[in-house]
Design an enzyme around this catalytic site. Sequence first.
Site, PDB file in Angstrom:
ATOM      1  N   CYS A  55       0.835  -1.214   0.000  1.00 26.42           N
ATOM      2  CA  CYS A  55       0.000   0.000   0.000  1.00 26.42           C
ATOM      3  C   CYS A  55       0.865   1.256   0.000  1.00 26.42           C
ATOM      4  CB  CYS A  55      -0.916  -0.014   1.218  1.00 26.42           C
ATOM      5  SG  CYS A  55      -2.040   1.393   1.252  1.00 26.42           S
ATOM      6  N   CYS A  59       0.507   4.742   6.965  1.00 27.60           N
ATOM      7  CA  CYS A  59      -0.117   4.577   8.285  1.00 27.60           C
ATOM      8  C   CYS A  59       0.868   3.834   9.209  1.00 27.60           C
ATOM      9  CB  CYS A  59      -1.429   3.800   8.169  1.00 27.60           C
ATOM     10  SG  CYS A  59      -2.511   4.460   6.871  1.00 27.60           S
ATOM     11  N   CYS A  62       0.593   0.082  10.277  1.00 25.26           N
ATOM     12  CA  CYS A  62       0.083  -0.924   9.336  1.00 25.26           C
ATOM     13  C   CYS A  62       1.152  -1.799   8.693  1.00 25.26           C
ATOM     14  CB  CYS A  62      -0.731  -0.236   8.243  1.00 25.26           C
ATOM     15  SG  CYS A  62      -1.536  -1.451   7.160  1.00 25.26           S
ATOM     16  N   CYS A  99     -16.495  -9.231   5.837  1.00 28.19           N
ATOM     17  CA  CYS A  99     -15.792  -7.960   5.613  1.00 28.19           C
ATOM     18  C   CYS A  99     -14.544  -8.222   4.772  1.00 28.19           C
ATOM     19  CB  CYS A  99     -15.356  -7.352   6.941  1.00 28.19           C
ATOM     20  SG  CYS A  99     -16.687  -7.184   8.115  1.00 28.19           S
ATOM     21  N   CYS A 130     -19.390  -6.147   3.775  1.00 31.11           N
ATOM     22  CA  CYS A 130     -18.673  -4.937   4.165  1.00 31.11           C
ATOM     23  C   CYS A 130     -17.364  -4.905   3.396  1.00 31.11           C
ATOM     24  CB  CYS A 130     -18.396  -4.945   5.670  1.00 31.11           C
ATOM     25  SG  CYS A 130     -17.445  -3.497   6.221  1.00 31.11           S
ATOM     26  N   CYS A 190     -19.263   1.956   8.727  1.00 27.82           N
ATOM     27  CA  CYS A 190     -18.493   1.262   9.765  1.00 27.82           C
ATOM     28  C   CYS A 190     -17.246   2.116   9.978  1.00 27.82           C
ATOM     29  CB  CYS A 190     -18.119  -0.143   9.294  1.00 27.82           C
ATOM     30  SG  CYS A 190     -16.981  -0.996  10.415  1.00 27.82           S
ATOM     31  N   ARG A 262     -17.594  -3.011  18.002  1.00 28.81           N
ATOM     32  CA  ARG A 262     -16.863  -4.254  17.701  1.00 28.81           C
ATOM     33  C   ARG A 262     -15.482  -4.286  18.329  1.00 28.81           C
ATOM     34  NH1 ARG A 262     -16.818  -4.135  12.463  1.00 28.81           N
ATOM     35  NH2 ARG A 262     -18.924  -4.928  12.584  1.00 28.81           N
TER      36      ARG A 262
END
Length: 343
Positions: A55, A59, A62, A99, A130, A190, A262
């Site tokens: 990616c 972040c 991550c 998801c 999701c 979400c 969650r």
Amino acid sequence: MTATTTPTWTAERIEALLALPLPELMWQAQQAHRAHFDPTAVQLSSLLSIKTGGCAEDCGYCPQSAHYDVGVKADKLMDVDLVLANAQAAKDAGASRFCMGAAWREPKDRDIDKVAAIVEGVKALGLETCMTLGMLKPEQAHRLADAGLDYYNHNLDTSPEFYGNIISTRTYQERIDTLHAVREAGMHVCCGGIVGMGEGRRDRAGLLAELANLNPYPESVPINALVRVAGTPLEHAPDLDPFEFVRTVAAARIVMPRAWVRLSAGRKELGDGIQALCFLAGANSIFYGDTLLVTGNADVDADRELFARLGMHAVGVAGDAPPSAAPARKRESIPLHVAATES
Ligand code: SAM
Ligand code: DTB
Ligand code: SF4
């Protein structure tokens, strides 16, 4: 007749909630929980990485960012048949929502064609769907909604003030713009964040204030405990008192009483006792299955045993759907080094 005003949750008010004596905070959270939900019921969401690694974003938590050397191989988008086989296994195991995550900054328009076909296939299995694919343009959100996508996950992660310590390649406002595009397209939102990145209590309050003041607030709120992965900038994030995690869950329940709150990443490291406290604090959903996106999740047998010990049960979309079989392994969880927590 006097007009009623919607209460506004400020960071200050939420920080005061977080600072309450724990029994008082839990009592308020339990009342909010019982006003809208069966406190013994937990919704199960299963997670699959449909496009892993490489990616462009930075972040700091991550393992899928191309900026860090973590040992995650970059893959292309998974074939629809393999996604559907995983979705069927998740359904057989008792999950009600499937998801799917992609390590993209944002999908390209041609990616949307492929993921729309995946959404249609998963929905046809009778699962809620999701996706979390990064930033969306309004027309992309509409195409996903037209394909039948029920929820879109896009997290704010932390407070606006702390955010710049964690991510530099995407602004807070860009995240809010994506959330608006999702809402405008008619999908459920979400949206949640991560606890334990070195932020303070005020930042946890600031995150919850941002979430609670989205109008309407998200239907689904994932609260992640940071999984500290070797090679990421947050590998050595300081230990956080696990009761702060419980407090954050309780405050989330109070300020967003109708949301599914969650327990997301980091459940394994939290342990049974803290998870049980989180359920008492109003958490009513978990990620269920062997892996999260690339790191390991709590064991499915351990989850079933914990539910039995606590007298709790799983709920599906169409009534109760107790777990019946372990989900098939989708991909080997990558043996990343995850630092031990203090609990
Ligand atoms: N690329 C998309 C995006 O960022 O929106 C979707 C996938 S991304 C992995 C989804 C969320 O997972 C992040 O926003 C973050 O809240 C959470 N997450 C990622 N790595 C994590 C970690 N090491 N510990 C806890 N939560 C994490
Ligand atoms: C969310 O809030 N947590 C999930 C989901 N949304 C996509 C992801 C957790 C990722 C944990 C680290 C990993 O396995 O990559
Ligand atoms: Fe990319 Fe999402 Fe990971 Fe950020 S959290 S690096 S956007 S996969």
